[in-house]
Design an enzyme around this catalytic site. Structure first.
Site, PDB file in Angstrom:
ATOM      1  N   LYS A  36       8.497   3.014   4.505  1.00 12.76           N
ATOM      2  CA  LYS A  36       8.200   1.777   5.254  1.00 12.76           C
ATOM      3  C   LYS A  36       9.345   1.451   6.206  1.00 12.76           C
ATOM      4  O   LYS A  36       9.116   1.074   7.355  1.00 12.76           O
ATOM      5  CB  LYS A  36       7.979   0.609   4.277  1.00 12.76           C
ATOM      6  CG  LYS A  36       6.618   0.651   3.592  1.00 12.76           C
ATOM      7  CD  LYS A  36       6.520  -0.324   2.433  1.00 12.76           C
ATOM      8  CE  LYS A  36       5.200  -0.113   1.679  1.00 12.76           C
ATOM      9  NZ  LYS A  36       5.135  -0.848   0.410  1.00 12.76           N
ATOM     10  N   GLN A  41       8.037  -5.307  -3.095  1.00 16.01           N
ATOM     11  CA  GLN A  41       7.398  -4.076  -3.570  1.00 16.01           C
ATOM     12  C   GLN A  41       6.945  -4.238  -5.030  1.00 16.01           C
ATOM     13  O   GLN A  41       7.717  -4.660  -5.885  1.00 16.01           O
ATOM     14  CB  GLN A  41       8.397  -2.904  -3.457  1.00 16.01           C
ATOM     15  CG  GLN A  41       7.836  -1.559  -3.861  1.00 16.01           C
ATOM     16  CD  GLN A  41       6.739  -1.063  -2.928  1.00 16.01           C
ATOM     17  OE1 GLN A  41       6.825  -1.181  -1.709  1.00 16.01           O
ATOM     18  NE2 GLN A  41       5.683  -0.504  -3.506  1.00 16.01           N
ATOM     19  N   ASP A  86       1.807  -8.420   3.279  1.00  9.34           N
ATOM     20  CA  ASP A  86       0.952  -7.685   2.339  1.00  9.34           C
ATOM     21  C   ASP A  86      -0.424  -8.346   2.220  1.00  9.34           C
ATOM     22  O   ASP A  86      -1.370  -7.728   1.727  1.00  9.34           O
ATOM     23  CB  ASP A  86       1.609  -7.678   0.945  1.00  9.34           C
ATOM     24  CG  ASP A  86       2.169  -6.316   0.562  1.00  9.34           C
ATOM     25  OD1 ASP A  86       1.780  -5.316   1.196  1.00  9.34           O
ATOM     26  OD2 ASP A  86       2.990  -6.255  -0.372  1.00  9.34           O
TER      27      ASP A  86
END
Ligand code: NAP
Length: 288
Positions: free
Chosen positions: A54, A98, A121
């Site tokens: 990422k 995460q 997200d």
């Protein structure tokens, strides 16, 4: 007939190029690049790999990438304090914590603490609610990428029979919401569903997001269907190595499906590209 194989890598490269162009325009307009900050707690090796990719993709798109690596014993209060600081930092447009988090930290509490405007997200209940009610939202990356690929294969989805297998908050439920918003007729299957084969056999669109190796058999597929395989299952090979495989029996589905995504090289690359797209969207919305 053999299915058209949807090249997720090529599609993702095109989306990343679009985002990079958008980032360049943003820099001219606002004198700064959009910023994505990733927080990782603990040393899960798979998460470390995702976080590294990422970061590389974020910088390649011209955005500012930052990563906070916290030890596994970080308390929930410490993590929430970091999230609050990132919420307040004007240079941070996107915050991604995460998952999975260590067991002593409640992921729902942490997700709910992220500013919904920076929730790239798309997991915050405000964004989930906005998606469910048809309002503009930051949409979870994996289903967003799946929808792009389905639209490119089939065009208008009005009235199409769509089956989503799996009802997680990060893939299945938002996927069903997106397909519903696109006017498909959506069935959402899960572990209690009876006659999964029958549902698959009626579907013109199948999205499998389960985590069970080859759950969907090739001969279940309706001829010509668009099959999107989200599953990422690591299987052991006789030589001791491992390889990734999906939730769909790919070889069995190939002669029946109209379109199919491979694993790897299908949905996975699109997920990161959609994360970059969400970060740019969040930056633009905050700057407006
Ligand atoms: P999850 O939270 O574990 O959810 C799995 C879903 O599958 C649940 O809703 C479960 O039903 C359902 N299920 C389990 N066994 C089933 C069966 N035999 N028949 C029908 N449904 C069944 O998983 P997830 O996070 O959504 O991820 C799903 C898969 O996608 C995993 O392999 C994951 O690694 C992969 N993934 C890939 C990407 C990517 O970028 N490519 C991103 C995210 C996830 P219940 O609700 O009834 O338990």
């Amino acid at each position: 007939m053999s299915a058209i194989i949807i090249d997720g890598k090529a599609r993702a490269a095109a989306l990343r190029a679009e985002v990079a162009a958008g980032v360049a325009d943003f820099v001219v307009a606002h004198g700064r690049a959009p910023g994505l900050t990733v927080v990782i707690v603990g040393d899960d090796p798979a998460s470390a790999v995702y976080v590294r990719s990422k970061g590389i993709a974020t910088e390649a798109a011209g955005m500012v990438s930052a990563t906070h690596r916290l030890p596994a014993e970080t308390s929930q209060a410490e993590l929430l304090a970091l999230v609050a600081a990132l919420n307040a930092d004007p240079a941070v447009d996107g915050i991604l914590v995460q998952l999975p988090l260590p067991r002593h930290i409640d992921a729902d509490t942490v997700i709910a603490a992220i500013d919904p405007a920076k929730d790239v997200d798309g997991f915050h209940p405000v964004n989930a609610g906005r998606l469910a009610t048809g309002l503009p939202a930051l949409v979870p990356c994996t289903p967003s990428g799946c929808l792009m690929m389905i639209r490119e294969a089939l065009g208008d989805l009005s009235g199409k029979e769509a089956l989503v297998i799996g009802r997680s908050n990060i893939v299945g439920k938002p996927m069903a919401a997106l397909l519903t918003a696109a006017s498909a007729t959506v069935t959402l299957a899960h572990s209690r569903t009876r006659d999964l084969a029958g549902h698959v056999g009626r579907a013109e669109i199948v999205v499998a997001a389960v985590g069970v190796v080859h759950l969907v058999k090739g001969d279940w597929i309706r001829p010509g269907a668009c099959v999107i395989d989200v599953g990422m299952n690591r299987v052991a090979l006789p030589d001791g190595k491992t390889r990734l495989t999906g939730d769909v029996d790919y070889d069995g589905a190939l002669p029946r499906a109209g379109w199919i995504t491979p694993v790897p090289g299908g949905v996975g690359p699109m997920t990161i590209a959609c994360l970059l797209d969400n970060t740019l969207k969040a930056a633009k919305a905050r700057a407006a």
